[in-house]
Scaffold this motif. Structure first.
Motif, PDB file in Angstrom:
ATOM      1  N   ALA A   1     -46.246   6.895 -15.196  1.00  0.00           N
ATOM      2  CA  ALA A   1     -45.212   7.533 -14.382  1.00  0.00           C
ATOM      3  C   ALA A   1     -45.734   8.823 -13.737  1.00  0.00           C
ATOM      4  O   ALA A   1     -45.489   9.088 -12.551  1.00  0.00           O
ATOM      5  CB  ALA A   1     -43.986   7.823 -15.237  1.00  0.00           C
TER       6      ALA A   1
ATOM      7  N   SER B   1     -41.961  -1.209 -20.227  1.00  0.00           N
ATOM      8  CA  SER B   1     -41.198  -0.900 -19.024  1.00  0.00           C
ATOM      9  C   SER B   1     -41.337   0.571 -18.640  1.00  0.00           C
ATOM     10  O   SER B   1     -40.965   0.959 -17.539  1.00  0.00           O
ATOM     11  CB  SER B   1     -39.723  -1.251 -19.235  1.00  0.00           C
ATOM     12  OG  SER B   1     -39.221  -0.593 -20.381  1.00  0.00           O
ATOM     13  N   TRP B   2     -41.867   1.395 -19.576  1.00  0.00           N
ATOM     14  CA  TRP B   2     -42.051   2.806 -19.257  1.00  0.00           C
ATOM     15  C   TRP B   2     -43.304   3.333 -19.921  1.00  0.00           C
ATOM     16  O   TRP B   2     -43.554   3.087 -21.099  1.00  0.00           O
ATOM     17  CB  TRP B   2     -40.854   3.632 -19.719  1.00  0.00           C
ATOM     18  CG  TRP B   2     -41.023   5.094 -19.407  1.00  0.00           C
ATOM     19  CD1 TRP B   2     -41.432   6.070 -20.263  1.00  0.00           C
ATOM     20  CD2 TRP B   2     -40.836   5.722 -18.146  1.00  0.00           C
ATOM     21  NE1 TRP B   2     -41.507   7.270 -19.608  1.00  0.00           N
ATOM     22  CE2 TRP B   2     -41.136   7.097 -18.306  1.00  0.00           C
ATOM     23  CE3 TRP B   2     -40.441   5.253 -16.898  1.00  0.00           C
ATOM     24  CZ2 TRP B   2     -41.042   7.996 -17.248  1.00  0.00           C
ATOM     25  CZ3 TRP B   2     -40.348   6.162 -15.848  1.00  0.00           C
ATOM     26  CH2 TRP B   2     -40.642   7.505 -16.022  1.00  0.00           C
ATOM     27  N   SER B   3     -44.121   4.038 -19.171  1.00  0.00           N
ATOM     28  CA  SER B   3     -45.301   4.723 -19.684  1.00  0.00           C
ATOM     29  C   SER B   3     -45.339   6.102 -19.046  1.00  0.00           C
ATOM     30  O   SER B   3     -45.361   6.227 -17.815  1.00  0.00           O
ATOM     31  CB  SER B   3     -46.574   3.948 -19.334  1.00  0.00           C
ATOM     32  OG  SER B   3     -47.713   4.783 -19.453  1.00  0.00           O
TER      33      SER B   3
ATOM     34  N   ASP C   1     -36.348   5.785 -13.125  1.00  0.00           N
ATOM     35  CA  ASP C   1     -36.678   5.052 -11.900  1.00  0.00           C
ATOM     36  C   ASP C   1     -37.041   3.613 -12.233  1.00  0.00           C
ATOM     37  O   ASP C   1     -37.782   3.356 -13.186  1.00  0.00           O
ATOM     38  CB  ASP C   1     -37.861   5.691 -11.176  1.00  0.00           C
ATOM     39  CG  ASP C   1     -37.478   6.962 -10.436  1.00  0.00           C
ATOM     40  OD1 ASP C   1     -36.281   7.261 -10.392  1.00  0.00           O
ATOM     41  OD2 ASP C   1     -38.394   7.636  -9.924  1.00  0.00           O
ATOM     42  N   VAL C   2     -36.527   2.694 -11.447  1.00  0.00           N
ATOM     43  CA  VAL C   2     -36.851   1.274 -11.617  1.00  0.00           C
ATOM     44  C   VAL C   2     -37.554   0.795 -10.354  1.00  0.00           C
ATOM     45  O   VAL C   2     -37.019   0.912  -9.255  1.00  0.00           O
ATOM     46  CB  VAL C   2     -35.583   0.434 -11.871  1.00  0.00           C
ATOM     47  CG1 VAL C   2     -35.944  -1.041 -11.974  1.00  0.00           C
ATOM     48  CG2 VAL C   2     -34.884   0.900 -13.144  1.00  0.00           C
TER      49      VAL C   2
ATOM     50  N   ARG D   1     -42.236  -5.365 -16.987  1.00  0.00           N
ATOM     51  CA  ARG D   1     -43.118  -4.470 -17.744  1.00  0.00           C
ATOM     52  C   ARG D   1     -44.539  -4.613 -17.214  1.00  0.00           C
ATOM     53  O   ARG D   1     -45.058  -5.722 -17.103  1.00  0.00           O
ATOM     54  CB  ARG D   1     -43.090  -4.831 -19.225  1.00  0.00           C
ATOM     55  CG  ARG D   1     -41.682  -4.821 -19.831  1.00  0.00           C
ATOM     56  CD  ARG D   1     -41.576  -5.784 -20.980  1.00  0.00           C
ATOM     57  NE  ARG D   1     -41.856  -7.154 -20.543  1.00  0.00           N
ATOM     58  CZ  ARG D   1     -41.855  -8.208 -21.347  1.00  0.00           C
ATOM     59  NH1 ARG D   1     -41.591  -8.065 -22.627  1.00  0.00           N
ATOM     60  NH2 ARG D   1     -42.131  -9.411 -20.869  1.00  0.00           N
TER      61      ARG D   1
ATOM     62  N   ARG E   1     -38.227   9.627 -14.832  1.00  0.00           N
ATOM     63  CA  ARG E   1     -37.647   8.802 -15.899  1.00  0.00           C
ATOM     64  C   ARG E   1     -36.347   8.170 -15.403  1.00  0.00           C
ATOM     65  O   ARG E   1     -35.497   8.834 -14.828  1.00  0.00           O
ATOM     66  CB  ARG E   1     -37.381   9.625 -17.160  1.00  0.00           C
ATOM     67  CG  ARG E   1     -36.766   8.820 -18.293  1.00  0.00           C
ATOM     68  CD  ARG E   1     -36.820   9.529 -19.608  1.00  0.00           C
ATOM     69  NE  ARG E   1     -38.160   9.589 -20.174  1.00  0.00           N
ATOM     70  CZ  ARG E   1     -38.728   8.602 -20.857  1.00  0.00           C
ATOM     71  NH1 ARG E   1     -38.085   7.460 -21.014  1.00  0.00           N
ATOM     72  NH2 ARG E   1     -39.940   8.746 -21.356  1.00  0.00           N
TER      73      ARG E   1
END
Length: 206
Positions: free
Chosen positions: A136, A130-132, A145-146, A112, A143
């Motif tokens: 992004a 872990s996602w914003s 994607d790592v 994160r 969405r």
């Protein structure tokens, strides 16, 4: 859905027939107030290990020689909720806790990104995720994607600074945080029974 921890501190001492057996001493919930700290869960037991620590005591299972009271409690939980009602049972001794290098870093940066805002007194951490959507969009992520970002990488987007950070164990399990009463209770028992004769048994539910 979040993940919570439950557990019991046990100590080993001679029983009625003088053979060493485990006895229950303290319920974890009375010591750490059921704090949901995923960094600590990951650091100690490998659960919700977003910070990428080498867990100290992951996946050992429920001890077959647990105290009678704890064994009965665990059996009751299994009857009530089934095998899916809880998971990741494991245990750790005071000897292991006492030997931890709390300055040891995680094996790679936190999954994160840490978020900061500028204040009159300097940067203030506002969270980590872990996602914003904002981040992004700025860096071209779709969405799902790592990505792994190198330690110290930073992006200033609007008034939010995003930074890739590698945590140390003491960042996850702080000296004055919710685990301090747990360690103090285990240390007190270890002074009576020995470091290898005191352990914390835990399990998790979602």
């Amino acid at each position: 859905m979040g993940t919570d921890i439950s557990g019991v501190i046990e100590y080993r001492a001679p029983g009625d027939d003088q053979e060493p057996v485990w006895f229950g001493a303290h319920d974890l919930s009375l010591l750490n107030d059921d704090v949901r700290n995923y960094d600590a869960f990951g650091c100690l037991f490998g659960v919700r290990n977003y910070a990428n620590f080498r867990p100290l005591a992951a996946g050992r299972g429920f001890p077959s020689d647990a105290s009678g009271e704890l064994s009965a409690r665990f059996a009751q939980l299994a009857e009530w909720y089934g095998e899916d009602g809880f998971h990741s049972a494991t245990w750790i001794t005071w000897a292991e806790v006492n030997a931890v290098d709390w300055d040891e870093p995680a094996e790679k940066p936190d999954s994160r990104l840490h978020q900061y805002r500028q204040t009159p007194s300097g940067l203030r951490m506002t969270g980590k995720a872990s996602w914003s959507a904002e981040f992004a969009e700025a860096v071209g992520l779709e969405r799902g994607d790592v990505r792994e970002w190198p330690e110290g990488a930073e992006w200033l987007i609007g008034d939010t600074l995003y930074r890739s950070v590698t945590l140390r164990r003491r960042d996850a399990v702080t000296e004055t945080g919710e685990w301090r009463p747990v360690w103090e209770a285990m240390k007190g028992l270890a002074e009576q029974h020995g470091d290898d004769n005191v352990r914390l048994v835990v399990w998790f539910d979602d």
